[in-house]
Design a protein around this motif. Sequence first.
Motif, PDB file in Angstrom:
ATOM      1  N   ALA A 173     -25.288  30.870 -13.066  1.00  0.00           N
ATOM      2  CA  ALA A 173     -24.836  32.020 -12.281  1.00  0.00           C
ATOM      3  C   ALA A 173     -23.680  31.660 -11.353  1.00  0.00           C
ATOM      4  CB  ALA A 173     -26.009  32.574 -11.475  1.00  0.00           C
ATOM      5  N   GLY A 174     -23.084  32.697 -10.781  1.00  0.00           N
ATOM      6  CA  GLY A 174     -22.023  32.513  -9.797  1.00  0.00           C
ATOM      7  C   GLY A 174     -22.549  31.909  -8.504  1.00  0.00           C
ATOM      8  N   GLY A 175     -21.634  31.568  -7.617  1.00  0.00           N
ATOM      9  CA  GLY A 175     -22.051  30.959  -6.365  1.00  0.00           C
ATOM     10  C   GLY A 175     -20.893  30.301  -5.642  1.00  0.00           C
ATOM     11  N   GLY A 220     -29.167  22.675 -28.051  1.00  0.00           N
ATOM     12  CA  GLY A 220     -28.677  23.813 -28.811  1.00  0.00           C
ATOM     13  C   GLY A 220     -29.048  25.150 -28.215  1.00  0.00           C
ATOM     14  N   THR A 221     -29.401  25.165 -26.940  1.00  0.00           N
ATOM     15  CA  THR A 221     -29.778  26.400 -26.255  1.00  0.00           C
ATOM     16  C   THR A 221     -28.537  27.220 -25.934  1.00  0.00           C
ATOM     17  OG1 THR A 221     -31.661  25.266 -25.258  1.00  0.00           O
ATOM     18  CG2 THR A 221     -30.964  27.332 -24.217  1.00  0.00           C
ATOM     19  N   PRO A 222     -28.502  28.515 -26.261  1.00  0.00           N
ATOM     20  CA  PRO A 222     -27.346  29.344 -25.918  1.00  0.00           C
ATOM     21  C   PRO A 222     -27.110  29.390 -24.412  1.00  0.00           C
ATOM     22  CG  PRO A 222     -28.711  30.438 -27.549  1.00  0.00           C
ATOM     23  CD  PRO A 222     -29.487  29.247 -27.076  1.00  0.00           C
ATOM     24  N   VAL A 223     -25.828  29.337 -24.024  1.00  0.00           N
ATOM     25  CA  VAL A 223     -25.447  29.257 -22.610  1.00  0.00           C
ATOM     26  C   VAL A 223     -24.370  30.286 -22.304  1.00  0.00           C
ATOM     27  CG1 VAL A 223     -24.378  27.809 -20.827  1.00  0.00           C
ATOM     28  CG2 VAL A 223     -25.973  26.784 -22.472  1.00  0.00           C
ATOM     29  N   LEU A 224     -24.531  30.950 -21.158  1.00  0.00           N
ATOM     30  CA  LEU A 224     -23.488  31.809 -20.604  1.00  0.00           C
ATOM     31  C   LEU A 224     -23.230  31.369 -19.171  1.00  0.00           C
ATOM     32  CD1 LEU A 224     -21.607  34.310 -20.627  1.00  0.00           C
ATOM     33  CD2 LEU A 224     -23.605  35.675 -19.916  1.00  0.00           C
ATOM     34  N   GLY A 225     -21.996  30.944 -18.882  1.00  0.00           N
ATOM     35  CA  GLY A 225     -21.610  30.577 -17.527  1.00  0.00           C
ATOM     36  C   GLY A 225     -20.843  31.721 -16.888  1.00  0.00           C
ATOM     37  N   VAL A 226     -21.258  32.141 -15.713  1.00  0.00           N
ATOM     38  CA  VAL A 226     -20.642  33.272 -15.012  1.00  0.00           C
ATOM     39  C   VAL A 226     -19.894  32.765 -13.786  1.00  0.00           C
ATOM     40  CG1 VAL A 226     -21.094  35.390 -13.710  1.00  0.00           C
ATOM     41  CG2 VAL A 226     -22.346  34.932 -15.835  1.00  0.00           C
ATOM     42  N   CYS A 227     -18.604  32.996 -13.727  1.00  0.00           N
ATOM     43  CA  CYS A 227     -17.731  32.644 -12.599  1.00  0.00           C
ATOM     44  C   CYS A 227     -17.878  31.149 -12.266  1.00  0.00           C
ATOM     45  CB  CYS A 227     -18.007  33.542 -11.401  1.00  0.00           C
ATOM     46  SG  CYS A 227     -16.668  33.502 -10.171  1.00  0.00           S
ATOM     47  N   ARG A 228     -18.599  30.817 -11.220  1.00  0.00           N
ATOM     48  CA  ARG A 228     -18.867  29.407 -10.929  1.00  0.00           C
ATOM     49  C   ARG A 228     -19.451  28.715 -12.161  1.00  0.00           C
ATOM     50  NH1 ARG A 228     -21.369  25.649  -7.081  1.00  0.00           N
ATOM     51  NH2 ARG A 228     -23.116  24.661  -8.154  1.00  0.00           N
ATOM     52  N   GLY A 229     -20.274  29.451 -12.937  1.00  0.00           N
ATOM     53  CA  GLY A 229     -20.887  28.867 -14.119  1.00  0.00           C
ATOM     54  C   GLY A 229     -19.876  28.427 -15.151  1.00  0.00           C
ATOM     55  N   GLU A 278      -9.662  32.941 -18.107  1.00  0.00           N
ATOM     56  CA  GLU A 278     -10.787  33.789 -17.714  1.00  0.00           C
ATOM     57  C   GLU A 278     -11.988  33.657 -18.644  1.00  0.00           C
ATOM     58  OE1 GLU A 278     -11.369  35.918 -15.171  1.00  0.00           O
ATOM     59  OE2 GLU A 278      -9.483  35.556 -14.115  1.00  0.00           O
ATOM     60  N   ALA A 279     -11.799  33.034 -19.806  1.00  0.00           N
ATOM     61  CA  ALA A 279     -12.923  32.800 -20.715  1.00  0.00           C
ATOM     62  C   ALA A 279     -12.679  31.512 -21.477  1.00  0.00           C
ATOM     63  CB  ALA A 279     -13.093  33.965 -21.689  1.00  0.00           C
ATOM     64  N   VAL A 280     -13.731  30.739 -21.646  1.00  0.00           N
ATOM     65  CA  VAL A 280     -13.700  29.524 -22.463  1.00  0.00           C
ATOM     66  C   VAL A 280     -14.958  29.499 -23.311  1.00  0.00           C
ATOM     67  CG1 VAL A 280     -12.265  28.091 -20.934  1.00  0.00           C
ATOM     68  CG2 VAL A 280     -14.746  28.174 -20.582  1.00  0.00           C
ATOM     69  N   GLU A 281     -14.902  28.768 -24.409  1.00  0.00           N
ATOM     70  CA  GLU A 281     -16.094  28.636 -25.241  1.00  0.00           C
ATOM     71  C   GLU A 281     -16.030  27.358 -26.060  1.00  0.00           C
ATOM     72  OE1 GLU A 281     -15.628  31.478 -28.971  1.00  0.00           O
ATOM     73  OE2 GLU A 281     -15.160  32.560 -27.107  1.00  0.00           O
ATOM     74  N   TRP A 312     -15.218  35.979 -14.722  1.00  0.00           N
ATOM     75  CA  TRP A 312     -15.536  37.225 -14.027  1.00  0.00           C
ATOM     76  C   TRP A 312     -17.051  37.402 -13.867  1.00  0.00           C
ATOM     77  CZ3 TRP A 312     -13.588  37.259 -19.116  1.00  0.00           C
ATOM     78  CH2 TRP A 312     -14.394  37.826 -20.097  1.00  0.00           C
ATOM     79  N   HIS A 313     -17.456  38.576 -13.348  1.00  0.00           N
ATOM     80  CA  HIS A 313     -18.862  38.851 -13.031  1.00  0.00           C
ATOM     81  C   HIS A 313     -19.385  40.006 -13.871  1.00  0.00           C
ATOM     82  CE1 HIS A 313     -19.878  36.235  -9.585  1.00  0.00           C
ATOM     83  NE2 HIS A 313     -18.579  36.227  -9.386  1.00  0.00           N
ATOM     84  N   PRO A 314     -19.841  39.749 -15.105  1.00  0.00           N
ATOM     85  CA  PRO A 314     -20.327  40.838 -15.946  1.00  0.00           C
ATOM     86  C   PRO A 314     -21.563  41.529 -15.390  1.00  0.00           C
ATOM     87  CG  PRO A 314     -20.826  38.711 -16.945  1.00  0.00           C
ATOM     88  CD  PRO A 314     -19.909  38.447 -15.788  1.00  0.00           C
TER      89      PRO A 314
END
Length: 239
Positions: free
Chosen positions: A70-72, A110-119, A201-204, A215-217
């Motif tokens: 999460a963000g932070g 292999g766990t799916p990951v979503l990083g948000v802002c700080r993430g 703004e996005a990486v993968e 950003w903050h979805p």
Amino acid sequence: MVSNGSDRPVIGITSYVERARWGVWDREAALLPTGYVRAVHRAGGLPVLLPVLPDSADDAVSAVDGLIIAGGPDLDPAGYGQTPHSLLGATSPERDDWESRLLRAALAAGTPVLGVCRGAQVLNVALGGTLRQHLPDLVEHAGHQPAPAEFGRTRVRLAPGSRVAAVLGAQVEVPCYHHQALAEIGRDLVVTGRAEDGTPEAVELPGRFAIGVQWHPEEDRTDDRLFAALVAAAEEEGA
């Protein structure tokens, strides 16, 4: 999927450790904006909060089907070999360490990951990248973080063929709140989204569900597509 008595995949979400007030109490707490929780639930997941711990990252990852960093607060620049900028905000080295260990455990499993802002920044730094500590020094505007507690709006162009473009399309306008940004990109990461001023703004990570968005979805209550994609990836991984 993790056995939880529900058909919903378990999505772990990292949390803040902050002093907070509720009722008659004023104490240190593990907390998280409810936007994350509600977005995951709307998307079909079962959200669980992951507090900052001194160990147990592998155990935490084994207990979830997907992970949201999460963000932070700002990351401690010592973690990517820089000295602090004069406008660096408050940092949380303990959280930096915990989230880095969680992320590495998730990638290894292999766990799916979503990083948000700080993430997204944690993802980049964990893979050897660096951050620009104060983005207005480069872009000469404060549109990504207009004022304290005020979200900006950013138009992001997404790379054709990327996983994030498959979810969101070629372009998206999003809520943002960051004065830092990715600089040197971490190993194996690909920049798949940029703002109009060129800010990443996005990486993968190609070939798997490991996405970071600056950003903050969770603040866009009408668009849960990224969370739905994470939940779907968690279901597929656990099938």
